[in-house]
Scaffold this active site. Sequence first.
Site, short mmCIF file in Angstrom:
data_model
loop_
_atom_site.label_atom_id
_atom_site.label_comp_id
_atom_site.label_asym_id
_atom_site.label_seq_id
_atom_site.Cartn_x
_atom_site.Cartn_y
_atom_site.Cartn_z
N GLY A 58 20.33 -26.72 11.86
CA GLY A 58 19.18 -27.94 12.47
C GLY A 58 18.33 -27.52 12.96
N SER A 59 17.26 -27.80 13.91
CA SER A 59 15.97 -27.71 14.27
C SER A 59 16.11 -26.71 15.22
CB SER A 59 14.84 -28.81 14.72
OG SER A 59 15.66 -28.98 15.61
N GLY A 64 18.74 -26.46 18.49
CA GLY A 64 19.63 -25.97 18.50
C GLY A 64 19.59 -24.92 20.32
N GLU A 88 21.97 -21.95 13.65
CA GLU A 88 21.26 -21.42 12.06
C GLU A 88 20.01 -22.47 12.35
OE1 GLU A 88 21.84 -19.34 9.62
OE2 GLU A 88 23.43 -18.61 10.54
N CYS A 97 15.79 -24.66 5.32
CA CYS A 97 15.24 -23.69 5.99
C CYS A 97 14.60 -22.05 5.80
CB CYS A 97 16.45 -23.30 6.71
SG CYS A 97 17.79 -23.06 5.92
P1 NAD Z 1 17.79 -32.21 13.27
O1 NAD Z 1 17.31 -30.41 14.55
O2 NAD Z 1 17.18 -33.18 13.84
O3 NAD Z 1 19.45 -32.23 13.54
C1 NAD Z 1 20.18 -31.62 13.19
C2 NAD Z 1 21.80 -31.99 13.55
O4 NAD Z 1 21.85 -32.23 14.91
C3 NAD Z 1 22.03 -33.08 13.16
O5 NAD Z 1 23.36 -33.91 12.93
C4 NAD Z 1 21.68 -34.51 14.50
O6 NAD Z 1 22.33 -35.38 13.91
C5 NAD Z 1 22.27 -33.45 15.63
N1 NAD Z 1 21.42 -33.64 16.80
C6 NAD Z 1 19.92 -33.70 17.20
N2 NAD Z 1 20.15 -34.52 18.23
C7 NAD Z 1 21.46 -33.31 18.74
C8 NAD Z 1 22.12 -33.42 20.37
N3 NAD Z 1 21.29 -33.98 21.53
N4 NAD Z 1 23.34 -32.49 20.59
C9 NAD Z 1 23.99 -32.01 19.83
N5 NAD Z 1 23.64 -32.57 18.07
C10 NAD Z 1 22.35 -33.40 17.98
O7 NAD Z 1 17.64 -31.40 12.73
P2 NAD Z 1 17.62 -31.47 10.91
O8 NAD Z 1 16.21 -32.74 11.01
O9 NAD Z 1 18.17 -32.67 10.69
O10 NAD Z 1 17.33 -30.55 9.26
C11 NAD Z 1 16.19 -29.75 9.36
C12 NAD Z 1 15.96 -28.51 10.31
O11 NAD Z 1 17.33 -27.99 10.42
C13 NAD Z 1 14.61 -27.69 10.32
O12 NAD Z 1 14.46 -27.09 11.32
C14 NAD Z 1 16.06 -26.67 8.96
O13 NAD Z 1 14.82 -25.74 9.34
C15 NAD Z 1 16.49 -26.70 9.71
N6 NAD Z 1 18.08 -26.00 9.25
C16 NAD Z 1 17.86 -24.67 9.42
C17 NAD Z 1 19.27 -24.52 7.84
C18 NAD Z 1 19.70 -22.82 8.94
O14 NAD Z 1 20.74 -22.05 8.44
N7 NAD Z 1 18.94 -21.59 9.26
C19 NAD Z 1 19.76 -24.99 7.25
C20 NAD Z 1 19.60 -26.26 7.42
C21 NAD Z 1 18.23 -26.72 7.85
#
Ligand code: NAD
Length: 514
Positions: A240-241, A245, A262, A296
């Site tokens: 995620g972001s 993260g 990631e 990503c």
């Molecule tokens: P996000 O960070 O908003 O959410 C990711 C996940 O985290 C979701 O399942 C969300 O519900 C969960 N989440 C949110 N708050 C949390 C908390 N406090 N504790 C635990 N979990 C929590 O990201 P998004 O908008 O779903 O995805 C886009 C982001 O993900 C972009 O920054 C992208 O670059 C990144 N991404 C990275 C990769 C990689 O492999 N590096 C792959 C795909 C996406």
Amino acid sequence: MNFLNELGIAEVNPGSCTGPGQWSNGTDAGVLSSYAPATGEIIASVYESTVTDYEAVLERSRSAFHEWRQVPAPRRGQLIRRLADALCTHQEALSGLIALESGKIKAEAQGEVQEMIDIAELAVGQSRMLYGCTMHSERPRHRLYEQWHPLGVVGVITAFNFPVAVWAWNAFIAAVAGNTVIWKPSPRTPLSAVAVQRLCNRVMEEAGYSGIFSLFVTRDNELAERLVRDRRVPLISFTGSTAVGRRVGEIVAARLGRSLLELSGNNAVIVDESADLDLAVRAIVFGAVGTAGQRCTSTRRLIVHESLYQTIVEHLIAAYRQIRIGLPLDPEVVMGPLISGEAVAAFSRALREAEESGGEVLYGGQVIEGLGNYVQPTLVRAQNHWPVVQRETFAPILYLMTFKEIEDAIAINNDAPQGLSSALFTNDLCRAERYLAAAGSDCGIANVNVGTSGAEIGGAFGGEKDTGGGREAGSDAWKCYMRRQTNTINWGTELPLAQGIRFGTGHRERVSRP
Ligand code: NAD
């Protein structure tokens, strides 16, 4: 739609599952609706999980682990092989659902399911190759070696943009390693997760297993953090972001657990004077516009040799004019919508900020009014140090800049907080080697004459710096899901100490059994 029926997606779906026939139907936590980003219509809804559901999932997963770890690894691989077969059978339906729910075009959704099948095949092979080393002991009649054991319950938290493939990268390798897996999918794409869990359930049931793959759906971040804080879960794999993260990493580190992070990327393509421009332009367009800039690994910065800048801009504009934007399920469409209204607002905010910093929009820049979350793919002349260029905006915005010397281009590439993917287009061998050397790109992925996105599963995938440092998929990424144990066996009758230490009590008489 037929594919929803085929995948068992009903109007309201249960949101927690510990295995075949073990769905929770609790309504206490409310209902989460899944919207098609292309039209804003509700596809279906999911009952969100409660704390009680979470505890049931965790306990089932833990008890399943105690049995699963005793199943020989190659037999664990057979379960994943069956899952690959099920994914092949339902590839068409599952890609339809992914396209509908995430907004990525059908061809990319098919690619996502293909990636699941590919990683399953890799995991099946890996199940016979969980190798440990044998070392030569310094002590006579001693054997020294290491072996790898499973960790336990692995928590997998995934992002919306790869609603199911990222889970598969983690889940299949974790499972052949002997772990059980709990999945917390993105609340933006719960239906794709429910559909995959249903496939897993059928395959687990046919193979006589339960609890190896479990799911809980929530948009409550506190409940998601319960998993992150849970000491019964030795590894949290988070995608995620960077903002979320970082928090996840801190929480897991505080309990001395393991995390695999990631996170966000801010990926650059360099085009030097010798590059094959046709190749470069095609790769840049796919990297910047594919998945509407919501990968990503999307190309976000383009660093062009100053002598080629005008030519590249003209070619990019010509290519961008031909991009067909529309419904993800239409086979003619190459760019679908953004995931949400907030994503559209972030696109507009970023462009305003870029223009205020002195940026010039060369193409696009507009929100497409009407149904759905559509924006134009956009090219902006920019400078690397602007805060808006330094951060990841999850939208199809490509910032263009120029360089004179390759060293400067590499410095620009590296001058970003994130370190996921990077690419150089060149026909100059020395520059290619310079870029791939230790003082070259600082990213986890560095390509030559290949764009930033669309990685194969055979290599380890992940990035440095604010991208989190995790590695998933191929190579030796399986080691992240196992614990290493070093074993020494003394098969002699003496007790020599390592480093030749003498610890003499003078007692030499052999102890005989009574
Ligand atoms: P996000 O960070 O908003 O959410 C990711 C996940 O985290 C979701 O399942 C969300 O519900 C969960 N989440 C949110 N708050 C949390 C908390 N406090 N504790 C635990 N979990 C929590 O990201 P998004 O908008 O779903 O995805 C886009 C982001 O993900 C972009 O920054 C992208 O670059 C990144 N991404 C990275 C990769 C990689 O492999 N590096 C792959 C795909 C996406």
